[in-house]
Design an enzyme around this catalytic site. Structure first.
Site, short mmCIF file in Angstrom:
data_model
loop_
_atom_site.label_atom_id
_atom_site.label_comp_id
_atom_site.label_asym_id
_atom_site.label_seq_id
_atom_site.Cartn_x
_atom_site.Cartn_y
_atom_site.Cartn_z
N ASP A 113 0.86 -1.18 0.00
CA ASP A 113 0.00 0.00 0.00
C ASP A 113 0.89 1.23 0.00
O ASP A 113 2.02 1.19 0.52
CB ASP A 113 -0.91 0.01 1.23
CG ASP A 113 -2.04 -1.00 1.12
OD1 ASP A 113 -2.43 -1.37 -0.01
OD2 ASP A 113 -2.56 -1.42 2.17
N ASP A 128 -6.92 -1.31 -4.66
CA ASP A 128 -7.98 -0.99 -3.70
C ASP A 128 -8.95 0.04 -4.29
O ASP A 128 -10.17 -0.07 -4.11
CB ASP A 128 -7.39 -0.41 -2.41
CG ASP A 128 -6.50 -1.39 -1.66
OD1 ASP A 128 -6.69 -2.61 -1.82
OD2 ASP A 128 -5.63 -0.93 -0.91
#
Length: 156
Positions: A113, A128
């Site tokens: 991330d 995402d």
């Protein structure tokens, strides 16, 4: 139309994996790069859970659940007779994002991330975003009027 959607989902996965590779090579050594002060930064994070950090260290379970959802989506793309552009867009976004994160879980043991909006407490990635936009479009589509002609059977 399903084959085009699969190609677009594969392109999503490719973009996601290229971005994550760039993040690992360039951002991991420095940790954080501020793009817009007090608003947006790129911050390296190894997410060993699902969305919002839930189910920490359950990579195989998360990958299995995501894999089942992805298989269901592919089957629906080919079997569902009422394939609208919106339906195919939803499937493409969720499938591409899901596969992008599955690859991370299987190859790295965690999801990379890197996007951090300072007003939002979580760090996320391109995959995402694809999943969230796909699910949001799915929810919105549930409230859109149906284009199905009304017949006596529909009123029963």
């Amino acid at each position: 139309m399903p084959f085009i959607a699969l190609l677009l989902a594969a392109a999503e996965v490719a973009v996601d994996q290229i971005l994550k590779l760039l993040v690992v090579r360039n951002l991991m050594p420095v940790g954080t790069v501020t793009l817009i002060p007090h608003f947006l930064s790129l911050q390296y994070l190894e997410n060993r859970g699902a969305a919002f950090g839930i189910l920490q260290n359950r990579q195989w379970a998360i990958a299995l659940i995501t894999g089942i959802i992805c298989v269901f989506i592919v089957v629906a793309m080919f079997r569902y007779q009422e394939r609208t552009k919106l339906f195919m867009t939803v499937c493409t976004l969720i499938l591409g994002g899901g596969v992008g994160n599955i690859l991370d879980r299987l190859l790295r043991g965690y999801v990379v991330d890197y996007i951090h909006f300072h007003f939002f407490p979580f760090i996320f990635n391109f995959a995402d975003i694809c999943v969230v936009v796909g699910v949001a479009l799915l929810i919105i589509s549930l409230f859109l009027p149906s284009h199905e002609p009304k017949t006596e059977e529909n009123h029963a």
